[in-house]
Design a protein around this motif. Structure first.
Motif, short mmCIF file in Angstrom:
data_model
loop_
_atom_site.label_atom_id
_atom_site.label_comp_id
_atom_site.label_asym_id
_atom_site.label_seq_id
_atom_site.Cartn_x
_atom_site.Cartn_y
_atom_site.Cartn_z
N LEU A 1 -4.11 4.86 0.33
CA LEU A 1 -3.62 5.56 -0.84
C LEU A 1 -4.54 6.71 -1.28
O LEU A 1 -4.07 7.78 -1.65
CB LEU A 1 -3.41 4.56 -1.98
CG LEU A 1 -2.21 4.83 -2.87
CD1 LEU A 1 -0.97 5.13 -2.06
CD2 LEU A 1 -1.97 3.65 -3.79
N GLU B 1 0.68 -1.69 -14.27
CA GLU B 1 -0.06 -0.79 -13.38
C GLU B 1 -0.97 0.13 -14.17
O GLU B 1 -2.12 0.35 -13.82
CB GLU B 1 0.93 0.09 -12.61
CG GLU B 1 1.31 -0.45 -11.26
CD GLU B 1 2.47 0.34 -10.70
OE1 GLU B 1 2.50 1.58 -10.86
OE2 GLU B 1 3.36 -0.29 -10.12
N LYS C 1 0.48 7.16 3.56
CA LYS C 1 0.62 6.49 2.27
C LYS C 1 0.46 4.98 2.43
O LYS C 1 -0.14 4.31 1.60
CB LYS C 1 2.02 6.81 1.74
CG LYS C 1 2.29 6.35 0.34
CD LYS C 1 3.69 6.82 -0.02
CE LYS C 1 4.02 6.52 -1.45
NZ LYS C 1 5.40 6.92 -1.74
N MET D 1 3.88 -3.68 -5.07
CA MET D 1 4.91 -3.19 -4.15
C MET D 1 5.50 -1.89 -4.68
O MET D 1 5.49 -0.87 -4.02
CB MET D 1 5.99 -4.26 -4.04
CG MET D 1 6.92 -4.12 -2.86
SD MET D 1 6.18 -4.56 -1.28
CE MET D 1 7.64 -4.82 -0.31
N SER D 2 5.93 -1.95 -5.94
CA SER D 2 6.62 -0.79 -6.48
C SER D 2 5.65 0.39 -6.61
O SER D 2 6.07 1.53 -6.72
CB SER D 2 7.19 -1.12 -7.85
OG SER D 2 6.15 -1.47 -8.73
N LYS D 3 4.36 0.09 -6.60
CA LYS D 3 3.36 1.13 -6.76
C LYS D 3 3.48 2.17 -5.64
O LYS D 3 3.29 3.35 -5.86
CB LYS D 3 1.99 0.46 -6.68
CG LYS D 3 0.88 1.27 -7.28
CD LYS D 3 -0.36 0.42 -7.26
CE LYS D 3 -1.58 1.16 -7.72
NZ LYS D 3 -2.74 0.30 -7.64
N ASN D 4 3.79 1.70 -4.46
CA ASN D 4 3.83 2.60 -3.33
C ASN D 4 5.18 3.27 -3.15
O ASN D 4 5.36 4.06 -2.26
CB ASN D 4 3.49 1.85 -2.05
CG ASN D 4 2.02 1.54 -2.01
OD1 ASN D 4 1.22 2.32 -2.49
ND2 ASN D 4 1.66 0.40 -1.45
N ARG D 5 6.13 2.91 -3.97
CA ARG D 5 7.46 3.46 -3.75
C ARG D 5 7.90 4.22 -4.98
O ARG D 5 7.65 3.83 -6.10
CB ARG D 5 8.44 2.31 -3.51
CG ARG D 5 8.02 1.49 -2.32
CD ARG D 5 9.20 1.21 -1.44
NE ARG D 5 9.18 -0.19 -1.04
CZ ARG D 5 9.99 -1.09 -1.51
NH1 ARG D 5 10.88 -0.76 -2.41
NH2 ARG D 5 9.93 -2.31 -1.10
#
Ligand SMILES: [Zn+2]
Lengths: 251, 888
Positions: free
Chosen positions: B100, B798, B96, A1-5
């Motif tokens: 991606l 990540e 986005k 989730m946080s990856k895109n924000r």
């Protein structure tokens, strides 16, 4: 989730459209209740807080709490069960509430001229109606207004604000709940903005000392900005009250 | 101004939650036009000097794009003839959200000043913000916002011309009604005076109407798919196409142990390797076995499917239920496409504008493209991407993206390998190079003060010949009462790569240096990798040192870490170091140190082996060739010296010591490396091969596996043991980076090394993980400061995912390069080998990672590698002819 924000987009806007150094919208009102000696309602973004002040009055309960040289400030923090996305089980008594109560007391005690009221007690009740990040600062700011409404002498305004760090570099002012979730450390500061004294400082995670200064400066700037907003509100309140009772000049 | 967005979202537990978000509307957002005098000045690359030369218009104009244009026509947008483009924030967000990779490409274009793109934040602008109506679909709302922004621009700057490009006809018609000049991308591009650009147009609408006959069954709608999956009637999984049979594939479903087989046109139903699909299981009596036959698509580009029907029948015969039928299904819909860009060549012998593209990756179907330069493209390796796959078309439709170079050129083939494995390999950008220290680089007094000066120590490095990125060096000296001080000194790369800089971001994205047979793609610019960070002999360099006190039995008595300055006495090769150790006449300090190190390393290695560490043969099989005739002489595993394992031991120990330290200090966010225990079924091929050759390979524990591998020796056949070890490597799972806070302690275990804790510390020049570990360790030593991302568990997780992905790809790219070069350099021996695949040769092993099958007949001394590139199908379907890479 946080990856895109990201906290701060490449174009320099935050998720909700603010720039890095902008506060959320603050709306407030003094004297919202008649029952307590002083009260205030404050919105900081979507965080909504009510504060009520009783006192100074005689120390209730155990007499041993009373102090011969100052007033005892008693704070109680609670969150309405409907204030968060998921309903809370109880409004107070959990660890977080107790902690915020203690921190509130610390900040308010620093601002109130407690030495004027020995052997007495001042009660401050704060309730969060809606939580959307920066609960503690909103509570401090609301309590300040309620104290002013109650006519309790203060050294000066006590204001609080949060700040964070985006992209490892840019300080962000007044963090919303959404931004708290995305991550990054949050620094909470309560200060006496006119004298620049810090009365409380808290960090949500490890923070390197190299970054601390700029984030702290930002948070203090936020406190000053909040102070002037509160000051405006107090002035217009006095004008309203004054004009209705007829003793203030209405120019 | 201020408004709120409210929406209701379901949380993980299944409760419905109401989310309310703030949304601020601003009055200080600029239009970005240079000519504008009303808006606040803002950095914008839009320029009146750039001219969009489209013959539809008499004057210059600005372009505003719809989301679908960005998503589908990125290849066109990357062409520099198109400029002065306004990207609306609504579009940017939607892109986005949807893709991606496309978003990243778009950002690259936006950031390039010469492309004149500007992002207009329409959703926070007071003139263009719209409230979503009740019941309005998000797509309709976005379209409305985009049109509103177009109208705003037209009113805001009446002297300028704005053109709205969209491929969504409904939106275009609405826009035209609102007096916004709107065109499709193909209308626009066809009127640009640039040749070759139309080839790059994405084709969704290839002559769709003149077809009556469907080649494939319909796909279910999204709603039907979701309901089906929720109710358990359909299964969701990743489609994997067979490399050998274009009519067969497998769907890996999470809840199923075995993949579901799909066969035939109807079964595969336009799935492409990697897609997430929904499958419906067939009745059990219709289940089939996986086929063992090889079918190749021999279509030449027309839409006739007769040859496919023949092959389908063939396939059906071959897989008709015997014993051991496996779950079989058919694909009923695509949930998510995983289409990417593919490398390959044009199929020869087709005339006209419609050409067939044959991807290099055998699991990807041929793609139909339209081009007017087929003659030229036939000599080239090219990149093509898929746009759509309508049900009436036998092949997916795509468009040509670019040509890589002549077929067969070394550079072209390297490019293909790099692209196919998603290895970032462009030149380092100016921004990145600006982060490098200015030359000449000198060590200042300040540097000396902050570091421990070890320049007096006899430090040396030992590496393979020709190594220019030396990241480790060693020393060893006797202490009082028989103790030894051993130091491992690692290049201090984190001193030069500061967190958050463009250089750091680039290195993090590349993750690793990639080694091809005759090329190296550096993770960091050469100034660092081959000079400032490389611990070259005789030069003063910064290092991060790990220093142990050891007794004569290689027990560690104490460990310390600090940053230092070193001066390596000599950069040696493994062979040189070995010669010094063996030459008893050499008595100098360096020689003595090497001998002590070697002695300690042997003890350490022995200890590790006793604990159950696996020694698996390196897959770097070297094929020796006669230099005159270029005939292969021998297959051998690269020669190893004692010094190879000496260096390895100390590096392992340094990594272990560092892992312990950073975990102790950062229990939540230390970057470590784990190697999971492989499931027992993974070992089946190894156990079977062992049984066949008369050895019992025990796989119940690492220790037993190591032991039985040691015992599986045939004195007459020295290759046999190596062979087993190669096979064992193939059974293993990949070792991966992870963040300590995200796994249980027991899961930290490294199976291959048989150690409870491991990380990477010793190669920061060529691995990004080591840089992170250096930073953590530097914080512990007080030599450097932290930054929020370093301590953020999610951010680091990540990062780990990227590192793991890039490492895997780098490994595959390296192998592909070896495979290409060994094939390429071979003067093929015209030896063919017949073998029945139906009753597979008992010695046929198919090495998936190399994609090189090999034979090992009992009498042969070594395995015979088969050249899959040169296989041909014999007349009978089950007999195959291979060209051999090694002589019989
Ligand atoms: Zn303007």
């Amino acid at each position: 989730m946080s990856k895109n924000r990201e906290l701060l987009s490449k174009i320099g806007l935050r998720q909700d459209g603010r720039r890095a150094d902008e506060l959320r919208r603050i709306r407030c009102k003094l004297g919202v209740f008649t029952e307590p000696d002083g009260s205030a309602y404050l919105e900081q973004g979507l965080t909504k807080v009510l504060a009520a002040v009783y006192g100074p009055h005689q120390v209730r309960g155990s007499r041993s709490k009373a102090q011969h040289d100052s007033a005892v400030v008693n704070c109680q923090f609670s969150m309405a069960v409907f204030s968060t996305g998921e309903r809370k089980k109880r409004p107070r008594g959990d660890r977080k509430s107790t902690e915020i109560s203690i921190h509130l007391r610390q900040a308010l005690t620093a601002a109130i001229k407690v030495e004027l009221y020995p052997w007495t007690q001042i009660d401050v009740y704060v309730e969060v109606l809606h939580a959307d990040g920066g609960i503690y600062p909103a509570c401090v700011n609301a309590a300040t207004l309620a104290l002013i409404d109650a006519g309790i002498p203060l050294k000066e305004y006590v204001c609080a604000c949060t700040a964070s760090l985006a992209n490892n570099d840019v300080p962000l002012l007044d963090v919303s709940h959404q931004e708290e979730i995305i991550g990054g450390p949050t620094l909470t500061v309560a200060a006496l903005p006119m004298s620049g004294k810090i009365v409380l400082m808290e960090m949500s995670q490890r923070f390197h000392v190299d970054h601390l200064q700029k984030v702290l400066d930002k948070a203090l700037q936020g406190c000053k900005d909040i102070k002037s907003i509160l000051d405006e509100a107090v002035k217009s309140h006095i004008q309203d009250v004054g004009s209705s009772t007829g003793w203030a000049s209405t120019t | 101004m201020f408004t709120t967005k409210a929406f209701i979202k379901k949380n993980k537990v299944g409760n419905y939650l109401k989310h309310v978000r703030e949304h601020y509307i601003r009055d200080d957002i600029s239009c970005g036009l240079q000519e504008c005098e009303t808006c606040l000045p803002v950095e914008s690359f839009l320029s009146p000097d750039h001219e969009n030369k489209c013959s539809l218009f008499t004057s210059n104009h600005y372009l505003i794009l719809d989301t679908n244009v960005v998503l589908d026509q990125m290849d066109i947008l990357e062409e520099s003839v198109i400029g002065n483009v306004i990207i609306l924030h609504t579009v940017l967000n939607e892109v986005k959200h949807r893709s991606l990779p496309i978003y990243k490409r778009l950002c690259a274009v936006i950031e390039n000043p010469s492309r004149h793109f500007y992002v207009f934040i329409n959703d926070h602008h007071q003139g263009t913000y719209l409230q979503q109506n009740e019941g309005e679909l998000i797509n309709d709302y976005n379209d409305r916002c985009i049109r509103a922004a177009c109208s705003w621009y037209i009113n805001h700057a009446p002297k300028q011309k704005f053109v709205f490009l969209t491929d969504d006809s409904a939106n275009r018609i609405k826009a035209q009604k609102e007096d916004i000049p709107s065109y499709t991308v193909s209308e626009y591009v066809q009127n640009l005076n640039t040749s070759g650009l139309t080839d790059k147009l994405s084709r969704k609408d290839f002559h769709g109407n003149d077809f009556t006959k469907d080649v494939f069954p319909n796909h279910l709608s999204n709603v039907e798919l979701l309901t089906g999956i929720r109710e358990g009637k359909l299964l969701q999984g990743t489609f994997r196409a067979s490399r050998d049979n274009f009519l067969e594939g497998f769907v890996n479903v999470d809840s199923y142990e075995e993949p579901v087989i799909v066969q035939g046109r109807a079964g595969l139903n336009r799935s492409v390797d990697g897609d997430t699909v929904a499958v419906e299981l067939l009745k059990e009596e219709e289940w089939v076995c996986p086929s063992e036959i090889i079918l190749e698509d021999e279509g030449v580009g027309d839409e006739s499917v007769d040859d496919v029907v023949t092959k389908e029948n063939e396939l059906q015969k071959a897989t008709k239920k015997k014993s051991g039928a496996k779950p079989t299904g058919r694909v009923v819909g695509i949930i998510r496409r995983k289409w990417r860009q593919y490398c390959g060549i044009l199929q020869g012998g087709i005339d006209g504008v419609y050409q067939m593209f044959v991807p290099a990756d055998k699991s990807i179907p041929k793609i139909k493209i339209e081009t007017r330069q087929a003659e030229f493209l036939r000599t080239q390796k090219l990149i093509v991407t898929i746009d759509s796959w309508p049900k009436h078309s036998r092949y997916p439709h795509g468009h040509f993206v670019r040509a890589l170079g002549n077929i067969g050129d070394q550079t072209t083939e390297n490019e293909v390998i790099l692209l196919e494995h998603d290895v970032p390999h462009s030149q380092f950008s100016e921004e990145v190079l600006n982060c490098l220290p200015k030359m000449p680089w000198i060590i200042t007094d300040d540097d000396v003060k902050k570091r421990v000066d070890l320049r007096h120590l006899d430090i040396c490095s030992v590496d393979p010949p020709g190594c220019t990125d030396i990241d480790d060096a060693l020393h060893c000296r006797p202490l009082a009462d028989g103790k030894l001080e051993v130091g491992v000194h690692i290049a201090d790369v984190s001193h030069f790569i500061r967190p958050g800089t463009p250089l750091d971001r680039e290195a993090a994205s590349r993750a690793t240096t990639v080694y091809l047979v005759n090329n190296r793609i550096d993770m960091v610019p050469a100034l660092l990798s081959s000079n400032l960070c490389s611990l070259r002999g005789g030069e003063e360099r910064f290092a991060f040192s790990c220093i142990w006190e050891m007794d004569q039995n290689a027990n560690i008595l104490s460990t310390r870490f600090h940053k230092s300055i070193i001066k390596s006495r000599k950069a040696m090769t493994y062979e040189e170091a070995q010669l010094i150790i063996d030459d008893k006449t050499k008595q100098d300090a360096l020689a003595e140190a090497l001998r002590s190190l070697n002695k300690l390393a042997k003890i350490m290695k022995q200890r590790r082996l006793v604990n159950g560490a696996l020694v698996l043969a390196s897959p770097e099989v070297k094929i020796q060739m006669d230099s005159e005739t270029m005939e292969p002489l021998d297959v051998e595993v690269k020669k190893l010296f004692e010094t190879n394992s000496m260096i390895e031991e100390f590096m392992l120990q340094a990594n272990i010591s560092v892992a312990e330290k950073i975990l102790e200090e950062f229990p939540d966010c230390a970057m470590l490396r784990r190697h999971p225990v492989p499931p027992a079924t993974n070992f089946d091929p190894l156990v079977k091969a062992g049984r066949h050759l008369g050895f019992e390979i025990r796989v119940d524990s690492g220790k037993n596996l190591a032991k039985s591998l040691d015992e599986a020796v045939n004195t007459k056949n020295p290759y046999l043991n190596t062979m087993f070890r190669i096979l064992a490597t193939r059974c293993m799972l990949q070792a991966v980076y992870f963040v300590s806070g995200t796994y249980q302690k027991e899961e930290y275990f490294h199976y291959g090394l048989a150690v409870p804790l491991y990380t990477h510390f010793t190669s920061p020049i060529r691995r990004y993980a080591d840089i992170i570990v250096h930073r953590l360790l530097a914080v512990i030593c007080g030599a450097d400061s932290t930054y929020p991302d370093l301590l953020d568990k999610n951010k680091t997780t990540e990062l780990c995912q990227n590192l793991n992905y890039r490492n895997r790809m780098a490994q595959y790219a390296g192998r592909a390069s070896i495979a290409f070069n060994t094939h390429g350099n071979y003067k093929m021996r015209k030896v063919t080998c017949c073998m029945s695949v139906k009753t597979p040769c008992k010695f046929l092993y198919h090495d998936m990672a190399w994609n090189v099958p090999y034979l090992w007949p009992k009498k042969a001394k070594r395995p015979i590698f088969l050249n899959t590139m040169k296989r041909t199908r014999h007349k009978k379907p089950e007999v195959w002819l291979f060209t051999l890479l090694t002589p019989l």
